[in-house]
Design a protein around this motif. Structure first.
Motif, PDB file in Angstrom:
ATOM      1  N   SER A 155     -10.396   1.123   5.124  1.00 22.14           N
ATOM      2  CA  SER A 155      -9.969   1.960   4.093  1.00 22.14           C
ATOM      3  C   SER A 155      -9.055   0.860   2.963  1.00 22.14           C
ATOM      4  O   SER A 155      -8.600   0.047   3.544  1.00 22.14           O
ATOM      5  CB  SER A 155      -8.889   3.142   4.535  1.00 22.14           C
ATOM      6  OG  SER A 155      -9.589   3.898   5.466  1.00 22.14           O
ATOM      7  N   THR A 156      -9.124   1.340   1.943  1.00 26.04           N
ATOM      8  CA  THR A 156      -8.172   0.695   0.777  1.00 26.04           C
ATOM      9  C   THR A 156      -6.646   1.031   1.018  1.00 26.04           C
ATOM     10  O   THR A 156      -6.540   1.840   1.781  1.00 26.04           O
ATOM     11  CB  THR A 156      -8.767   0.984  -0.597  1.00 26.04           C
ATOM     12  OG1 THR A 156      -8.298   2.368  -0.820  1.00 26.04           O
ATOM     13  CG2 THR A 156     -10.137   0.786  -1.071  1.00 26.04           C
ATOM     14  N   TRP A 157      -5.975  -0.076   0.444  1.00 26.26           N
ATOM     15  CA  TRP A 157      -4.497   0.089   0.642  1.00 26.26           C
ATOM     16  C   TRP A 157      -3.914   1.593   0.058  1.00 26.26           C
ATOM     17  O   TRP A 157      -3.192   2.331   0.768  1.00 26.26           O
ATOM     18  CB  TRP A 157      -3.884  -1.038   0.009  1.00 26.26           C
ATOM     19  CG  TRP A 157      -2.253  -0.874   0.239  1.00 26.26           C
ATOM     20  CD1 TRP A 157      -1.380  -0.848  -0.742  1.00 26.26           C
ATOM     21  CD2 TRP A 157      -1.769  -1.002   1.381  1.00 26.26           C
ATOM     22  NE1 TRP A 157      -0.127  -0.760  -0.203  1.00 26.26           N
ATOM     23  CE2 TRP A 157      -0.143  -0.881   1.317  1.00 26.26           C
ATOM     24  CE3 TRP A 157      -1.868  -0.986   2.926  1.00 26.26           C
ATOM     25  CZ2 TRP A 157       0.777  -0.917   2.383  1.00 26.26           C
ATOM     26  CZ3 TRP A 157      -0.926  -1.031   3.719  1.00 26.26           C
ATOM     27  CH2 TRP A 157       0.281  -0.794   3.384  1.00 26.26           C
ATOM     28  N   ALA A 158      -4.346   2.042  -1.044  1.00 28.56           N
ATOM     29  CA  ALA A 158      -4.170   3.298  -1.660  1.00 28.56           C
ATOM     30  C   ALA A 158      -4.537   4.352  -0.623  1.00 28.56           C
ATOM     31  O   ALA A 158      -3.739   5.363  -0.609  1.00 28.56           O
ATOM     32  CB  ALA A 158      -4.795   3.500  -2.873  1.00 28.56           C
ATOM     33  N   GLU A 159      -5.837   4.439  -0.161  1.00 30.63           N
ATOM     34  CA  GLU A 159      -6.159   5.420   0.971  1.00 30.63           C
ATOM     35  C   GLU A 159      -5.077   5.383   2.131  1.00 30.63           C
ATOM     36  O   GLU A 159      -4.807   6.471   2.584  1.00 30.63           O
ATOM     37  CB  GLU A 159      -7.514   5.181   1.404  1.00 30.63           C
ATOM     38  CG  GLU A 159      -8.739   5.523   0.136  1.00 30.63           C
ATOM     39  CD  GLU A 159      -9.882   5.229   0.907  1.00 30.63           C
ATOM     40  OE1 GLU A 159     -10.878   6.103   0.624  1.00 30.63           O
ATOM     41  OE2 GLU A 159     -10.105   4.483   1.418  1.00 30.63           O
ATOM     42  N   VAL A 160      -4.878   4.397   2.860  1.00 32.99           N
ATOM     43  CA  VAL A 160      -3.852   4.342   3.549  1.00 32.99           C
ATOM     44  C   VAL A 160      -2.504   4.849   3.436  1.00 32.99           C
ATOM     45  O   VAL A 160      -2.083   5.689   4.097  1.00 32.99           O
ATOM     46  CB  VAL A 160      -3.961   2.823   4.121  1.00 32.99           C
ATOM     47  CG1 VAL A 160      -2.791   2.432   5.396  1.00 32.99           C
ATOM     48  CG2 VAL A 160      -5.210   2.094   4.678  1.00 32.99           C
ATOM     49  N   GLN A 161      -2.010   4.453   2.134  1.00 34.17           N
ATOM     50  CA  GLN A 161      -0.678   5.382   1.812  1.00 34.17           C
ATOM     51  C   GLN A 161      -0.881   6.631   1.721  1.00 34.17           C
ATOM     52  O   GLN A 161      -0.028   7.455   2.226  1.00 34.17           O
ATOM     53  CB  GLN A 161      -0.442   4.650   0.473  1.00 34.17           C
ATOM     54  CG  GLN A 161       0.146   3.235   0.674  1.00 34.17           C
ATOM     55  CD  GLN A 161       0.297   2.493  -0.697  1.00 34.17           C
ATOM     56  OE1 GLN A 161      -0.241   2.681  -1.661  1.00 34.17           O
ATOM     57  NE2 GLN A 161       1.478   1.477  -0.558  1.00 34.17           N
ATOM     58  N   LYS A 162      -2.091   7.241   0.880  1.00 35.95           N
ATOM     59  CA  LYS A 162      -2.158   8.549   0.830  1.00 35.95           C
ATOM     60  C   LYS A 162      -2.207   9.155   1.999  1.00 35.95           C
ATOM     61  O   LYS A 162      -1.553  10.279   2.408  1.00 35.95           O
ATOM     62  CB  LYS A 162      -3.581   8.865  -0.104  1.00 35.95           C
ATOM     63  CG  LYS A 162      -3.603  10.220  -0.474  1.00 35.95           C
ATOM     64  CD  LYS A 162      -4.805  10.538  -1.075  1.00 35.95           C
ATOM     65  CE  LYS A 162      -6.179  10.104  -0.702  1.00 35.95           C
ATOM     66  NZ  LYS A 162      -7.289  10.441  -1.350  1.00 35.95           N
ATOM     67  N   TYR A 163      -2.998   8.764   2.915  1.00 32.18           N
ATOM     68  CA  TYR A 163      -3.340   9.345   4.402  1.00 32.18           C
ATOM     69  C   TYR A 163      -2.009   9.366   5.135  1.00 32.18           C
ATOM     70  O   TYR A 163      -1.701  10.206   5.802  1.00 32.18           O
ATOM     71  CB  TYR A 163      -4.482   8.928   5.072  1.00 32.18           C
ATOM     72  CG  TYR A 163      -5.656   9.280   4.213  1.00 32.18           C
ATOM     73  CD1 TYR A 163      -5.763  10.428   3.841  1.00 32.18           C
ATOM     74  CD2 TYR A 163      -6.943   8.533   4.236  1.00 32.18           C
ATOM     75  CE1 TYR A 163      -7.068  10.879   3.127  1.00 32.18           C
ATOM     76  CE2 TYR A 163      -7.889   8.660   3.661  1.00 32.18           C
ATOM     77  CZ  TYR A 163      -8.164   9.783   2.932  1.00 32.18           C
ATOM     78  OH  TYR A 163      -9.324  10.038   2.579  1.00 32.18           O
TER      79      TYR A 163
END
Length: 65
Positions: A22-30
């Motif tokens: 996953s991208t870093w933005a997705e990881v932060q969101k999840y």
């Protein structure tokens, strides 16, 4: 010992070439979503526990009176 080395080597190759990260933005969101859900579930569990505690205390006070 060679089997262990082969297993670790194959695992590393698998992680490097076949896994979609996953991208870093997705990881932060999840991570935020999971954290909020965990807090909500903890509060719900605390609430249910408090209700049952009061109900059991009331029941035993009724019996002992």
């Amino acid at each position: 010992m060679a089997k262990v080395f082969n297993y670790l080597s194959d695992s590393f190759v698998e992680l490097k070439s076949n896994v979609t990260w996953s991208t870093w933005a997705e990881v932060q969101k999840y991570t935020i979503i999971v954290s909020i859900f965990a807090i909500i579930m903890a509060l719900a569990t605390w609430g249910v526990d408090s209700v049952f505690q009061k109900a059991i205390e009331g029941f035993f006070n009724l019996i002992n009176s």
